[in-house]
Design a protein around this motif. Structure first.
Motif, mmCIF file in Angstrom:
data_model
loop_
_atom_site.group_PDB
_atom_site.id
_atom_site.type_symbol
_atom_site.label_atom_id
_atom_site.label_comp_id
_atom_site.label_asym_id
_atom_site.label_seq_id
_atom_site.Cartn_x
_atom_site.Cartn_y
_atom_site.Cartn_z
ATOM 1 N N ARG A 1 8.716 -37.133 122.072
ATOM 2 C CA ARG A 1 9.149 -38.459 122.507
ATOM 3 C C ARG A 1 8.155 -39.476 121.981
ATOM 4 O O ARG A 1 6.960 -39.366 122.239
ATOM 5 C CB ARG A 1 9.228 -38.527 124.033
ATOM 6 C CG ARG A 1 9.620 -39.876 124.594
ATOM 7 C CD ARG A 1 9.772 -39.784 126.103
ATOM 8 N NE ARG A 1 10.184 -41.037 126.696
ATOM 9 C CZ ARG A 1 9.368 -41.878 127.329
ATOM 10 N NH1 ARG A 1 8.068 -41.576 127.435
ATOM 11 N NH2 ARG A 1 9.821 -42.995 127.849
ATOM 12 N N ALA A 2 8.669 -40.427 121.203
ATOM 13 C CA ALA A 2 7.805 -41.418 120.566
ATOM 14 C C ALA A 2 6.703 -40.739 119.757
ATOM 15 O O ALA A 2 5.567 -41.208 119.709
ATOM 16 C CB ALA A 2 7.217 -42.376 121.599
ATOM 17 N N GLY A 3 7.034 -39.607 119.157
ATOM 18 C CA GLY A 3 6.093 -38.879 118.317
ATOM 19 C C GLY A 3 5.137 -37.972 119.057
ATOM 20 O O GLY A 3 4.386 -37.226 118.423
ATOM 21 N N ARG A 4 5.172 -38.002 120.382
ATOM 22 C CA ARG A 4 4.252 -37.174 121.168
ATOM 23 C C ARG A 4 4.997 -35.976 121.748
ATOM 24 O O ARG A 4 6.128 -36.117 122.217
ATOM 25 C CB ARG A 4 3.616 -37.998 122.293
ATOM 26 C CG ARG A 4 2.856 -39.213 121.788
ATOM 27 C CD ARG A 4 2.190 -39.955 122.918
ATOM 28 N NE ARG A 4 1.157 -39.147 123.573
ATOM 29 C CZ ARG A 4 0.424 -39.572 124.591
ATOM 30 N NH1 ARG A 4 0.601 -40.786 125.087
ATOM 31 N NH2 ARG A 4 -0.509 -38.790 125.124
ATOM 32 N N PRO A 5 4.376 -34.806 121.753
ATOM 33 C CA PRO A 5 5.090 -33.616 122.216
ATOM 34 C C PRO A 5 5.337 -33.612 123.717
ATOM 35 O O PRO A 5 4.442 -33.942 124.504
ATOM 36 C CB PRO A 5 4.159 -32.468 121.809
ATOM 37 C CG PRO A 5 2.803 -33.090 121.730
ATOM 38 C CD PRO A 5 3.023 -34.495 121.265
ATOM 39 N N ILE A 6 6.563 -33.264 124.096
ATOM 40 C CA ILE A 6 6.915 -33.009 125.487
ATOM 41 C C ILE A 6 6.913 -31.506 125.750
ATOM 42 O O ILE A 6 6.428 -31.032 126.769
ATOM 43 C CB ILE A 6 8.308 -33.590 125.816
ATOM 44 C CG1 ILE A 6 8.282 -35.105 125.796
ATOM 45 C CG2 ILE A 6 8.799 -33.092 127.176
ATOM 46 C CD1 ILE A 6 9.639 -35.733 126.054
ATOM 47 N N LEU A 7 7.476 -30.773 124.792
ATOM 48 C CA LEU A 7 7.642 -29.330 124.975
ATOM 49 C C LEU A 7 7.627 -28.660 123.605
ATOM 50 O O LEU A 7 8.261 -29.148 122.662
ATOM 51 C CB LEU A 7 8.972 -29.046 125.677
ATOM 52 C CG LEU A 7 9.317 -27.580 125.963
ATOM 53 C CD1 LEU A 7 8.342 -26.981 126.977
ATOM 54 C CD2 LEU A 7 10.751 -27.468 126.484
ATOM 55 N N ASP A 8 6.919 -27.552 123.495
ATOM 56 C CA ASP A 8 6.926 -26.743 122.269
ATOM 57 C C ASP A 8 6.755 -25.290 122.696
ATOM 58 O O ASP A 8 5.662 -24.871 123.053
ATOM 59 C CB ASP A 8 5.800 -27.175 121.330
ATOM 60 C CG ASP A 8 5.933 -26.554 119.943
ATOM 61 O OD1 ASP A 8 6.834 -25.719 119.748
ATOM 62 O OD2 ASP A 8 5.149 -26.911 119.050
ATOM 63 N N GLN A 9 7.845 -24.554 122.699
ATOM 64 C CA GLN A 9 7.792 -23.181 123.187
ATOM 65 C C GLN A 9 8.567 -22.249 122.267
ATOM 66 O O GLN A 9 9.505 -22.665 121.591
ATOM 67 C CB GLN A 9 8.362 -23.083 124.605
ATOM 68 C CG GLN A 9 9.859 -23.316 124.694
ATOM 69 C CD GLN A 9 10.417 -23.037 126.077
ATOM 70 O OE1 GLN A 9 9.696 -23.065 127.066
ATOM 71 N NE2 GLN A 9 11.708 -22.776 126.166
ATOM 72 N N GLN A 10 8.153 -21.004 122.254
ATOM 73 C CA GLN A 10 8.837 -19.975 121.476
ATOM 74 C C GLN A 10 9.087 -18.765 122.349
ATOM 75 O O GLN A 10 8.191 -18.317 123.071
ATOM 76 C CB GLN A 10 8.026 -19.579 120.245
ATOM 77 C CG GLN A 10 8.722 -18.525 119.384
ATOM 78 C CD GLN A 10 8.099 -18.384 118.017
ATOM 79 O OE1 GLN A 10 8.096 -19.314 117.219
ATOM 80 N NE2 GLN A 10 7.554 -17.221 117.741
ATOM 81 N N LEU A 11 10.303 -18.235 122.289
ATOM 82 C CA LEU A 11 10.708 -17.054 123.047
ATOM 83 C C LEU A 11 11.098 -15.960 122.070
ATOM 84 O O LEU A 11 11.662 -16.249 121.003
ATOM 85 C CB LEU A 11 11.899 -17.383 123.958
ATOM 86 C CG LEU A 11 11.743 -18.599 124.878
ATOM 87 C CD1 LEU A 11 13.060 -18.880 125.599
ATOM 88 C CD2 LEU A 11 10.612 -18.379 125.872
ATOM 89 N N ALA A 12 10.821 -14.715 122.424
ATOM 90 C CA ALA A 12 11.159 -13.582 121.562
ATOM 91 C C ALA A 12 11.638 -12.422 122.414
ATOM 92 O O ALA A 12 10.987 -12.046 123.401
ATOM 93 C CB ALA A 12 9.954 -13.163 120.716
ATOM 94 N N TYR A 13 12.786 -11.849 122.024
ATOM 95 C CA TYR A 13 13.376 -10.747 122.767
ATOM 96 C C TYR A 13 13.904 -9.694 121.803
ATOM 97 O O TYR A 13 14.289 -10.004 120.681
ATOM 98 C CB TYR A 13 14.549 -11.236 123.638
ATOM 99 C CG TYR A 13 14.213 -12.385 124.542
ATOM 100 C CD1 TYR A 13 13.377 -12.211 125.644
ATOM 101 C CD2 TYR A 13 14.722 -13.656 124.305
ATOM 102 C CE1 TYR A 13 13.062 -13.265 126.489
ATOM 103 C CE2 TYR A 13 14.421 -14.721 125.135
ATOM 104 C CZ TYR A 13 13.597 -14.520 126.226
ATOM 105 O OH TYR A 13 13.287 -15.571 127.050
#
Length: 254
Positions: A160-172
């Motif tokens: 949002r406005a260039g700033r991270p709100i969420l950065d996640q990775q899932l693996a199954y």
């Protein structure tokens, strides 16, 4: 033979206060159809699968932009099923979303099912303006009825406005880090979902972090945003929990 295709959506506010779709470009198995919107002044697009996809080796992408002041909802006509392909290469599915000032995007596809023997790498990247609003739902089903899951890697990055709100990775599935199905992660559940709501109104008053059930939690994020994460036995139970959470997060304050 693998498929490479990109579908594109652009929504803009017209001079009458409604939302127009100057770009509605289908690609390969990703057929886009304008459908009736539930809210006045909004536009709705439904993704219709024109063939079985993604298969191993396919490279598919959807790019959607909600221009200044536009209101757009994107859904799908049916679940997406990741299937094995003729070769060993994984399939890739990229989603790129841009929501400009004063715009609203509801990204609400049906479930993504990881069929046995498949391998899918999925990445969703969202860019939001400071006054943008968004609801994003993701539902992952590990295996069709009576089968085990394929390999599924999913990454969600929201700024949002260039700033991270969420950065996640899932693996199954096969090849994922050990313990992915253990009691500390899935505990035998085969339906995983999340609902992300970003709303500038949360700057003043927003939901508090807390449990929504024995396998569901709401987390207040900086941004302003809220993330609901759910484990469930099946797709029906998963959707029920996410629908209730969506109603609560979008209900008028007071």
């Amino acid at each position: 033979m693998s498929v490479r295709a990109t579908a594109r959506i652009t929504a803009v506010r017209d001079g009458r206060g409604a939302t127009a779709l100057p770009v509605l470009e289908s690609g390969g198995p990703l057929a886009l159809r304008r459908t009736r919107a539930a809210l006045p002044g909004a536009a709705r697009v439904t993704v219709v699968g024109a063939m079985s996809a993604p298969l191993g080796g396919d490279r598919l992408a959807i790019e959607a932009r909600a221009g200044q002041g536009a209101r757009l909802t994107v859904g799908s006509a049916a679940a997406t099923v990741a299937l094995p392909g003729p070769g060993a290469a994984p399939a890739r599915y990229d989603i790129v979303l841009n929501v400009e000032e004063g715009a609203e995007l509801n990204w609400l596809p049906e479930q993504l099912i990881s069929a046995q023997g498949s391998e899918l790498h999925m990445a969703t990247v969202v860019e939001l303006a400071p006054t943008a609003r968004m609801m994003l739902r993701e539902e992952l089903i590990l295996g069709r009825y009576g089968e085990t899951t394929g390999t599924l890697l999913s990454r969600l990055t929201v700024r949002r406005a260039g700033r991270p709100i969420l950065d996640q990775q899932l693996a199954y599935g096969p090849g994922a880090p050990g313990g992915w199905d253990g009691p500390a992660v899935l505990g035998g559940h085969r339906a995983i979902g999340q609902l992300l709501v970003v709303d500038p109104a949360f700057d003043e008053t927003g939901p508090e972090t807390g449990l929504l059930g024995s396998t569901a939690v709401l987390t207040r994020l900086a941004g302003p945003a809220a993330l609901v994460t759910v484990l469930a036995a099946d797709a029906r139970e998963l959707r029920s929990v996410l629908d209730r959470a969506a109603e609560e997060l979008t209900a008028p304050a007071g």
